[in-house]
Design a protein around this motif. Structure first.
Motif, PDB file in Angstrom:
ATOM      1  N   LEU B  36       0.850  -1.203   0.000  1.00 13.47           N
ATOM      2  CA  LEU B  36       0.000   0.000   0.000  1.00 13.47           C
ATOM      3  C   LEU B  36       0.880   1.246   0.000  1.00 13.47           C
ATOM      4  O   LEU B  36       0.644   2.186  -0.753  1.00 13.47           O
ATOM      5  CB  LEU B  36      -0.926   0.007   1.219  1.00 13.47           C
ATOM      6  N   ILE B  37       1.913   1.254   0.848  1.00 14.85           N
ATOM      7  CA  ILE B  37       2.768   2.441   0.970  1.00 14.85           C
ATOM      8  C   ILE B  37       3.392   2.810  -0.370  1.00 14.85           C
ATOM      9  O   ILE B  37       3.510   3.976  -0.723  1.00 14.85           O
ATOM     10  CB  ILE B  37       3.868   2.203   2.031  1.00 14.85           C
ATOM     11  N   ALA B  38       3.774   1.790  -1.135  1.00 21.52           N
ATOM     12  CA  ALA B  38       4.448   2.051  -2.406  1.00 21.52           C
ATOM     13  C   ALA B  38       3.457   2.297  -3.538  1.00 21.52           C
ATOM     14  O   ALA B  38       3.856   2.566  -4.659  1.00 21.52           O
ATOM     15  CB  ALA B  38       5.363   0.879  -2.752  1.00 21.52           C
ATOM     16  N   SER B  39       2.164   2.197  -3.245  1.00 19.53           N
ATOM     17  CA  SER B  39       1.172   2.325  -4.308  1.00 19.53           C
ATOM     18  C   SER B  39       0.780   3.768  -4.547  1.00 19.53           C
ATOM     19  O   SER B  39       0.649   4.556  -3.601  1.00 19.53           O
ATOM     20  CB  SER B  39      -0.080   1.520  -3.947  1.00 19.53           C
TER      21      SER B  39
END
Lengths: 607, 607
Positions: B36-39
């Motif tokens: 999620l963080i990298a999305s």
């Protein structure tokens, strides 16, 4: 000391292995039995081939599961050994490695072991063969070198001695000081291998993860010093099983192996030391090569660089900001790849000593194409092909300054001070993706040739696999190179390279670059939500970082801020700000950066 | 039961992962926080995307290092958790995985752990979030599921339960029967992963070597059965970190994952069982495809095969000797590769049930191009693209015999009984090199779809790397397939395939083939010197084996003799003789065979 290598350390056929060992300057080889069995060459032909190449056959190996067995089994083993002695006579090899038994037949009986080895040695002596008994770390009863030595001592036969192997000794955590208690003439052979510290089954560890001394975590140097002090005068012999070497090019692996032994001898204070290392004191320049300079020029301008010079005879421009210098060359370069980071200038106090050091450590010297009047720039090729130039900037009067080859260009061109500097002060580090087969070779190369200190190895998550990353740097951090490797051979080896520029005010720099349309990499809002959870940063600070796409990390020493440009050809730039002695490279944020590049790349749609 | 998969099990961006999971038929996903963080997608966008794809967000994970810490640290942790609860509300996820602390801050104090988890759960409940507490195998103080359950029981909060993970439980050797002592409604989540038994650091083992249930050595089925008996009714969720999956294609990995869960449900006797497996009873044929049939025809003639039929409507010939049948097709085939083993006919008692089984296990059905009157041959594609035809030979009256599509050709052609049979009786096995990313997928495919039994995995030494090899076979050995894999992705994936024919007299067969110039692979004399040392074979027997290039092996059950032809295109043939129930494939001799092929290949000179 004489230097040998086991054929199992190299890829290819036996004939190819011998050729590679000789070309790298080895004095001898250990012949691994399976290599002979699978060879179309007869033992006599192998003997001739080795002699023609100037290689001694220092050892034939291994003979397994010989000792401490019931009489009937021993009789079979003696018969089996006779066959091998016959092969060795044909080969012209006089030392046979006997490794401690792993067989369920073996009894835990040192006296019986000594007796059987004595009988084996007596038979060997009749054929002019000596036996070197080695404790395998996973032997059934004999697993330590001192245990092997007690048995050899008790067997008391002149044709029987011990073989020491650094992997078997150090992987078990044995104290190598006891080696000095063994009479030197009873140490018949010394095998060397290093390994990374991995908590795993020692047999699997040994079979797949051995590496050359200086590439792993063992103190092989110390072990060699003890062995030499014991009076050992035989060869230093590398025996390294490794999944990478098995696939690599034998000639290249053999050179890497020889470099490892030369560095080891220097560290152990034995043999003839090469020219002392001359560590670089910083980056003089980084050189980009590209057939079409348009894109990198635009990016350098946006980053606040100025074109300050052009090479007198070549199509190479010097771009500068503070002490950060980038050469942009349109000579050569593959049109398909776009801009490539092809060379690094290393600030070097004594250039001629640095070149001699590199040559002594088998670094390939790059042929110089130099016009009359050019500064004498000497370069060697790193394992990945990057050219390393030893040079000096702002040299004292009388010395040669490479920038003199780049006379100033007339001012006020479009590449002049239009945008104005953005506070970049120097090159902080460069990151070079390495071919999969050459990762360990590269870190040993930078250590041996340039005296750089390797950092620990890290795993970074990419959307399509893990990346292994290891930095090498000078002790004071004045020069740092991050080496990255793809998860497997053939996979994405053409990952981007990057140059990281240092600044003292990253927010100001990022604001400027945004204003000039330099296209900084977009960082997802989710990253800042997580940053807010992880660190108690003031909300306005967080908002500022998010606004400019600046990533954040901290360690025990200080803080790190960094942001990225778009990728041009194979290259992108990073702007970094270190405060308070931060030592890393923002590895914590690598997964976010890689995913953002994947999204920006558009190779596969993210939305 | 409902089926979920953790996004960390799939490659690519979060969006790509969701798409792949939905396409394979999963009901839900666990969202791995880093994904999620990298999305670039906001939590709300992820929620909408998942809903559009019909996927529930069953879990958000992980929340680390929460419990059993001093008050000041707990206050920080609660603050950190609040941030995550806010993200979960935006995502629409109601269960958070809390894994046992690995932090040096954590105290060995179960009462304190329970108290801090109670406070965390109370906060969570305010946001409609439940916490599933999981014991990491490498947790600082809490490493076993029963320990985690004791703490959860003591904490006694309705929003707090346990998460069970088969890897963490089985890697430590915990007894899973105790799961039945936990009330089903307090088991908030069940994560499943298998792994090969490797003696290594459990954290590294978990990070790099997990695989889908049925691909490793753990009894995941038994663990699931205990959990269901405890009353657990949540999803079966796969959480597999693996270096291979990280690089593979997400859509393909998701199908492999779903096949694993379907097979697991069947084995555990839960869910709706698919059509029962219909194991094949032997090879009906092997089909070679090549643009130019000249070379394989010559080799088949030399081997004593006769062309007995030609397909009524396609350019495909049937060659036969005993019960060994080879189809030689000139339709399709890549001219650069030469002959390729493209299809296998599997003797199948109930073809229609076999096809339904294959479809239920997501095997891709090969589109049929069938002329009117052709036998209805149904085929599915194995993971490496090999087509598997379910068929019957010599079928009872009324049933369909595929050989009827191959009317007899007029006798006395050059492909007729010129040479005469060489004693070949049947196809013993075929060997199929697998793409690197699909090795575990392949063995699960053959097990699930055809009911074949996987053998243990072996390492074979090749001059340029280790090969991993694993056979799958019917229990009675009537059908055997050896799967091989290259050491790394992209490396030598185009290794040769081979077909091994059985004979009852290998010396007679080899003599015949030599006489017909079939070009058997030359085996080095050194191999026979070693054979003489290893086994007490009569000298005349040894001489005979050496004369014809026949290799020898034995196991506890019997003996094995085998020899090889030259390679034609991508294919070579092996002749094997099994006596007394020998079970293997001569793996002991693989290194010699591979080196001999390397030498014969001439790609690099051996002399």
């Amino acid at each position: 000391m004489r230097k040998s290598i086991a054929t199992v350390s190299l890829s290819g056929s036996l004939s190819e292995k011998l050729t590679a060992a000789a070309a790298a300057g080895f004095d001898g080889v250990e012949i691994f039995e399976n290599d002979l069995i699978a060879s179309a060459l007869s033992p006599e032909e192998v003997r001739t081939r080795a002699a023609d190449l100037g290689l001694a056959i220092d050892l034939y190996q291994p003979f397994r599961d010989a000792e401490a067995v019931p009489e009937a089994v021993l009789v079979r083993n003696l018969r089996r050994a006779e066959r091998k002695f016959a092969v060795m006579e044909r080969l012209g090899a006089d030392t046979l490695l006997v490794c401690s038994s792993v067989s369920p037949d073996a009894l835990d009986d040192d006296a019986l072991a000594a007796e059987s080895l004595h009988r084996l040695a007596a038979r060997a002596a009749e054929h002019g063969v000596r036996l070197a008994y080695e404790a395998l770390a996973w032997g059934r009863h004999v697993r330590t070198y001192d245990h092997a030595w007690r048995i050899v001592e008790a067997a008391d036969h002149p044709a029987l001695g011990v073989c020491l192997d650094s992997f078997h000794i150090l992987s078990r955590g044995s104290d190598p000081r006891g080696i000095e208690d063994i009479p030197g003439e009873k140490i018949f052979f010394l095998q060397l291998a290093d390994a990374p510290r991995i908590a795993m089954d020692v047999l699997q560890w040994s079979r797949h993860y051995r590496c050359f001394p200086g590439q792993g975590d063992f103190d092989v140097t110390g072990l060699v010093a003890h062995t030499v002090r014991a009076g050992y005068a035989g060869p230093l012999s590398l025996e390294v099983f490794n999944d990478v070497f098995r696939q690599g090019d034998a000639a290249r692996t053999a050179v890497d192996a020889m470099r490892s032994l030369l560095t080891l001898e220097e560290a152990a204070g034995i043999g003839t030391p090469p020219v002392p290392v001359v560590p670089p004191t910083g980056f003089a320049f980084a050189e980009l090569v590209t057939a079409d300079t348009e894109q990198p020029r635009a990016l350098l301008r946006a980053l606040g660089f100025t074109r300050t010079g052009r090479h007198a005879t070549k199509p190479v421009d010097l771009w500068q900001q503070g002490a950060a210098r980038v050469l942009l060359s349109s000579a050569g370069g593959d049109r398909r790849d776009g801009a490539t980071l092809a060379a690094l200038g290393l600030e070097t106090p004594d250039q001629s000593a640095a070149v001699r050091r590199a040559e002594a450590l088998l670094a390939p010297v790059v042929p110089r194409r130099r016009a009359a009047g050019d500064a004498p720039l000497d370069a060697v090729a790193a394992p990945d092909g990057t050219e390393l130039f030893f040079c000096r900037t702002d040299a004292a009067p009388g010395a040669v300054d490479w920038t003199h080859d780049f006379p100033a260009v007339p001012g006020n061109t479009e590449d002049g001070e239009g945008g104005g500097a953005a506070g970049i002060t120097r090159i902080d580090h460069v990151a070079l993706p390495q071919p999969w087969h050459q990762f360990d070779e590269a870190s040993l190369f930078y250590r041996g040739v340039l005296g750089l200190v390797p950092d620990e190895s890290l795993d970074l998550a990419d959307p399509f696999g893990l990346l292994r990353s290891r930095a090498v740097s000078t002790a004071d951090g004045s020069l740092r190179i991050a080496l990255n490797v793809a998860p497997g051979p053939g996979e994405r080896e053409a990952r981007p390279q990057h140059i990281a520029f240092a600044t003292d005010d990253i927010v100001a720099a990022a604001r400027l670059l945004h204003g000039r349309g330099a296209g900084l990499l977009a960082i997802p809002g989710n990253y800042y939500d997580d940053l807010a959870a992880r660190y108690e940063l003031p909300p306005e600070r967080l908002a500022e970082l998010a606004a400019w796409g600046i990533l954040y990390d901290r360690d025990a020493y200080g803080e790190f801020h960094h942001c990225y440009t778009a990728t041009v050809g194979r290259v992108f730039f990073e702007i970094v700000q270190r405060t308070g002695g931060y030592r890393g490279y923002g590895a914590q944020n690598a997964a976010v950066r890689l995913a953002a590049q994947h999204a920006a790349d558009g190779g596969r749609p993210v939305r």
